[in-house]
Design an enzyme around this catalytic site. Structure first.
Site, mmCIF file in Angstrom:
data_model
loop_
_atom_site.group_PDB
_atom_site.id
_atom_site.type_symbol
_atom_site.label_atom_id
_atom_site.label_comp_id
_atom_site.label_asym_id
_atom_site.label_seq_id
_atom_site.Cartn_x
_atom_site.Cartn_y
_atom_site.Cartn_z
ATOM 1 N N GLY A 69 23.048 -40.361 -11.245
ATOM 2 C CA GLY A 69 22.396 -41.216 -10.262
ATOM 3 C C GLY A 69 23.407 -41.876 -9.342
ATOM 4 N N SER A 70 23.044 -43.042 -8.886
ATOM 5 C CA SER A 70 23.831 -43.670 -7.827
ATOM 6 C C SER A 70 25.234 -44.058 -8.241
ATOM 7 C CB SER A 70 23.105 -44.917 -7.327
ATOM 8 O OG SER A 70 21.857 -44.550 -6.802
ATOM 9 N N THR A 71 25.508 -44.107 -9.545
ATOM 10 C CA THR A 71 26.888 -44.415 -9.929
ATOM 11 C C THR A 71 27.834 -43.387 -9.326
ATOM 12 O OG1 THR A 71 26.617 -43.167 -11.976
ATOM 13 C CG2 THR A 71 26.226 -45.534 -12.087
ATOM 14 N N ASP A 113 16.378 -42.697 -5.462
ATOM 15 C CA ASP A 113 17.378 -43.412 -6.267
ATOM 16 C C ASP A 113 17.586 -44.789 -5.680
ATOM 17 O OD1 ASP A 113 19.434 -42.769 -8.453
ATOM 18 O OD2 ASP A 113 20.415 -44.041 -6.971
#
Lengths: 692, 373
Positions: free
Chosen positions: A334-336, A691
């Site tokens: 995801g956005s990490t 996201d």
């Protein structure tokens, strides 16, 4: 030669010596008992034939040879007698048969000696003790305790049912019927029970049942119970490692009695465990995972995977409990992953920090749509893309850098191969093959979809972009005190890392990660909320919430990562089940608690200076005198043309990092406008990637 | 045994007063000790063979009883009868040994046994005493008559035997038969130069066996390499002796019989050493030594070359077998599977030993001058 005088040969020839002189020659010699006229004349000389003489000589020789032969045999037998004496009483070989050692007479005293060192119990005779496993501070995580196995020789049993009854009294956990059956068998060896304590051993010995014996064994105990159960793994009944560190270092643990010192810190492990447990309970998650890593060495200080189990009861643990999410679980990050995207874009020079991308419209590509969660629906600068976690912006940024560059970056950061920590359970990331890594993949991977890596991959990547640009292979072993510092691989420029650190800090000060803030620790990080993919696409209601962070951002020391699997919104999160609400507060709590343990005190005195040093505006202006951005005008606009841009005149001085190493390279996407229709057949299901 | 009158001229009466009663007593002692060892080792062995203990005991009682009967029965024969028996035995054993090469049971890579209902027979065991008597007769006869080339025939038979045993292969048995034949030649007055030559030759043959036969080489290498601790069996045997000490652990208290597959056969001395200790083992050794030395020294009073040569061959065969067994158990020589006469469990080997001892007793019976052998 002491042969008796030879007897005459058959035929009765007299002795070969001069006859007595008395009888006159020629006089008849009467024979005893014979008539006188049968007398024969006396012989004057005796003739001995030559063959007869030869035979006598041969006989003499034979007799001497017989004596020699007898002498030789006497020597042989004396040699045996000598060796027998050597073997029995002079230098007897000590028997070390296991069967002998276990007989009652050889069993060491059942009562434990009071002066034993608690940390080093004596090894049973002939039994090498498996080495201890400790955390970095020497706290025991796994230890082998000497115990005994109870077995019997049924043929020596006098009364099996009476013996079974008595044994049941001394050892209540036995099944009397089963024991009776075993004792009545025709075998020579039956196991009755394992892991007999010294007290039980004494009680059984006092029963005085013949044919019951003890076998010295060791029992692996994990005094910390649940702590790092999946990391430690376990051993089978024979003491061989079957999972985790016990398996990876099985040979080392068996051969070297020195304790194996792990990099884990038990105190930090417990804190992460507590906070993660609470977060999962609060948000009804099905599980989670927590990691703390030293960003300057790669040492893992805490690795928690929930649900977990008591390492002493590993047999009862479910598959789900034994699963180590931190290294075996592969999740879409995801956005990490936007930290990777922005690092790649900035480090390559394809994008400058003052650039931005149009995020006012969702990207439609093939049958997919890339949109933002609570999007600003406007042009976003690079810091805004990170702070507000814009998928659209990240996708544009990745396309600006290029597919090949993204792939190289991911390979360089280790996102495409096993993580390399010393655990047998490490899994392999799932990423599109090079042939299928098309533009749609580039766009989705930019915000962490269409690729699945382990949480530890994310942590290692976060540490590398925050620590100055050096990637360390993660390790579960503590560094030796006198060892030279571990060497990592430089994966990006120091200046890029400095910028990304500020962006990570920006997420906590101004973005979705505000709940992770801890005064004085200058936390920086990135949220990630990924919808779980199912066979039929993405499920909007089951997510994986993660927050990857590093603190303190002014001088990065530790990476902290928490992840909750399938959280549900509650009142405290105002109906949100996103990472900023679910995980970020727990990360803050963890940092507040472990900071002092790690010798880092909150620095509030220099708060203003540190804040200034880490400050980056959401909409940075282009430094005066800098070269124009080499990014294609199609996707990036200079800030001055943007209507909403703040005046650049009084922005704080922004170090023109990219100017230090201007790159001549031209992103290929700039020259070739992309036609999304060609990418419609991509294998990555990225339907409605929302996201946050 | 009923006291027989000196005047009793029956076969049994004459036998009793002429046979070497001391040797007879020594053999009876060995058989008695054999019973004791069988009782001690039987539980472990019965377990291993998969028979009930009582059946095992019954079998060995039967074997030893038959062995005793053979010893006495054969000792009743005249020297002439012995000669005929040996000739017949030698012929049959030669044929059977040759037959092992064709129809033998292969055990551990060697064809030495012929399977008979109830037991497997090793014909070369019987060849050993019979060949000793036959070669003695051939040598003695050849010396008596110049027309009869006894020595040549004896050497010829020996070479045939050697060829058969080499083909099986049974180098240990070949070594023993060679040593016995050599002892006979030596006692028979072989030229000292030839003795030296023969000793050199046997050393050469040993080296040849080491080079040619891999299993011989591995045995010798394991024997010489002390660090390797020789074989598992010998190490366990030595531990058993160490465990036994001077007086032993007591009957039935030994453990080596539980771990050694050959505890009742080739390694029976280890069981004895563990359970009865050094003193009893020395006594046992003394009985063997007594039989061998008495047998050899009694021949000093014998004047018939055939009797001297045959008896010395039989004694040497018996003594060497006992020596090889005990010495390999005690790690004095490389391991060579050979039974301990009358003590080890087993059918055919104890019969063969009994046959040899019966022949010895028959040949060494006191005779009047003129009793033509």
């Amino acid at each position: 030669m002491s042969a008796p005088p030879p007897k005459g040969p058959p035929g009765g020839a007299p002795e070969d010596r001069p006859p007595p002189a008395a009888p006159p020659p020629g006089a008849p010699a009467p024979r005893f008992g014979a008539p006188h006229d049968a007398s024969v004349p006396r012989m004057e000389t005796v003739r001995v034939t030559a063959p007869d003489l030869a035979r006598r000589a041969a006989l003499e020789k034979t007799r001497s040879r017989l004596v020699i032969t007898a002498f030789c045999f006497a020597l042989l037998f004396l040699a045996i007698a000598g060796k027998l004496a050597l073997a029995t009483i002079i230098t007897p070989l000590t028997p070390h048969l296991p069967a002998l050692a276990s007989r009652p007479s050889e069993v060491p005293p059942a009562e434990p000696a009071s002066d034993q060192q608690p940390l080093a119990p004596p090894a049973p005779p002939g039994h090498e003790q498996r080495a201890m496993i400790t955390d970095r501070n020497g706290e025991i995580l796994a230890i082998s305790l000497p115990t005994a196995g109870l077995y019997a020789d049924p043929r020596e049993m006098i009364d099996p049912s009476d013996s079974a009854h008595k044994l049941k009294l001394a050892l209540p956990r036995l099944d009397e019927a089963a024991v009776r059956e075993r004792l009545s068998s025709e075998k020579q060896f039956v196991y009755l029970a394992r892991q007999i304590t010294p007290r039980e051993q004494l009680a059984i010995n006092q029963l005085g049942i013949p044919g019951v014996y003890f076998q010295p064994t060791a029992r692996r105990r994990y005094p910390q119970g649940r702590a790092a159960a999946q990391v430690l793994g376990g051993v089978d009944v024979d003491g061989h490692g079957i999972a985790g560190v016990e398996r990876f270092f099985d040979q080392r643990l068996r051969e070297d009695p020195e304790p194996l010192r792990l990099s884990l810190d038990l105190r930090i492990q417990q804190v992460v465990h507590e906070e993660l447990t609470r977060a999962i309970e609060d948000f009804n998650g099905i599980g989670g995972c927590g990691l703390v890593m030293d960003v300057r060495t790669g040492e893992v200080l805490a690795m928690v995977s929930l649900p977990d189990y008591d390492a002493n009861e590993a047999g009862q643990a479910t598959q789900e409990q034994r699963f180590n999410r931190a290294v075996t679980g592969m999740y879409e990050p995801g956005s990490t992953f936007k930290l990777q995207t922005v690092s790649m874009a900035l480090d390559s020079g394809a994008v400058n920090i003052w650039n931005g991308f149009d995020a006012s419209h969702p990207i439609s590509i093939g049958r997919f749509t890339i949109s933002d969660f609570e999007g600003k629906k406007r042009f976003l600068y690079v810091p805004e893309i990170i702070a507000y976690s814009s998928n659209i912006g990240a996708a544009h940024m990745a396309v600006a850098a290029g597919t090949d560059r993204q792939r190289e970056w991911m390979a360089k950061m280790g996102m495409l191969s096993r993580i390399g920590i010393e655990l047998p359970e490490v899994g392999s990331p799932l990423a599109p093959p090079a042939s299928n890594w098309k533009e749609i993949a580039t766009m989705t991977i930019a915000f962490g979809h269409g690729i699945a890596v382990s949480p530890l991959h994310v942590v290692v990547g976060t540490a590398a972009v925050a620590n100055g640009g050096v990637r360390f292979r993660p390790t579960i072993l503590a560094a030796e005190p006198d060892a030279k510092p571990r060497e990592g691989t430089r994966v990006m420029q120091q200046t890029t890392s400095d910028t990304v650190r500020k962006l990570m800090r920006l997420v906590v000060t101004d973005g979705f990660g505000k709940n992770a803030e801890v005064p004085g620790y200058y936390v920086g990080g990135k949220t990630g909320t990924a919808e779980k993919s199912t066979r039929h696409g993405y499920n909007h209601n089951s997510r994986v919430d993660a927050f990857t962070s590093v603190f303190p951002m002014n001088a990065p020391r530790y990476a902290v990562y928490l992840m909750v699997d399938e959280p549900k919104a509650n009142a405290s999160s105002h109906g949100y089940a996103t990472a900023g609400w679910v995980v970020a507060p727990s990360v803050g709590k963890v940092i507040a608690r472990i900071g002092p343990m790690l010798g880092l005190l909150p620095d509030t005195e220099h708060a203003e200076e540190i804040h200034q040093a880490l400050y980056i505006p959401l909409q940075p202006g282009k430094p005066a005198g800098s070269h124009p951005a080499p990014v294609a005008a199609a996707v990036a606009r200079p800030d001055l043309t943007h209507p909403g841009s703040p005046p650049t005149g009084h922005l704080p001085a922004w170090p023109p990092q990219q100017e230090a190493a201007p790159r001549p390279s031209q992103p290929h996407d700039a020259a070739q406008p992309h036609d999304p229709r060609h990418e419609a057949q991509t294998a990555m299901p990225v339907a409605a990637l929302a996201d946050r | 045994m009923p006291v027989l009158s000196r005047a009793d001229t029956s076969t049994l009466g004459r036998w009793w007063w002429t046979v070497d009663r001391w040797t007879l007593v020594a053999i009876a002692t060995l058989i008695g000790f054999g019973y004791v060892m069988m009782l001690a080792a039987s539980p472990a062995v019965a377990e291993r063979i998969g028979q009930s203990r009582s059946l095992f005991i019954l079998k060995q009682v039967g074997f030893l009883a038959i062995a005793g009967a053979i010893t006495i029965g054969v000792s009743l024969l005249s020297p002439r009868g012995i000669r005929r028996l040996a000739m017949a035995g030698c012929a049959i054993a030669l044929v059977l040994t040759a037959a092992t090469l064709v129809a033998g049971v292969e055990i551990k890579g060697a064809r030495r046994w012929i399977a008979l209902p109830g037991l497997s027979l090793q014909p070369s065991e019987f060849l050993k005493p019979c060949f000793a008597v036959v070669s003695a007769w051939l040598i003695a006869e050849g010396r008596r008559s110049h027309r009869f080339h006894g020595m040549a025939i004896a050497i010829g038979i020996f070479l045939l035997v050697a060829l058969l045993l080499k083909s099986q292969p049974d180098i240990g048995m070949l070594a023993v038969i060679t040593a016995v034949f050599f002892t006979q030649l030596f006692v028979g007055g072989l030229n000292l130069a030839l003795v030296v030559l023969a000793l050199g030759g046997s050393a050469g043959a040993g080296a040849g066996a080491y080079v040619l036969f891999p299993h011989v080489r591995s045995r010798v290498e394991r024997f010489l390499d002390h660090a390797a601790g020789d074989s598992y069996q010998v190490t366990r045997a030595l531990e058993a002796f160490g465990n036994g000490g001077l007086l032993g652990r007591g009957p039935g208290e030994g453990h080596v019989k539980d771990v050694l597959p050959d505890a009742h056969a080739d390694f029976v001395v280890a069981v004895a050493g563990e359970e009865f200790g050094m003193i009893v083992c020395l006594l046992l050794l003394g009985v063997f030594g007594f039989i061998v030395l008495r047998g050899l020294l009694r021949l000093l009073a014998e004047s018939d070359p055939f009797v001297v040569l045959a008896a010395s061959g039989l004694v040497a065969s018996f003594g060497l077998q006992a020596f090889v067994n005990m010495a390999s158990t005690l790690h004095l020589i490389p391991t060579k599977g050979m039974t301990l006469p009358f003590i080890s469990y087993g059918g055919s080997s104890v019969m063969a030993v009994a046959l040899g001892m019966g022949m010895l007793l028959a040949l060494t019976r006191r005779r009047h001058h003129g009793d033509v052998p």
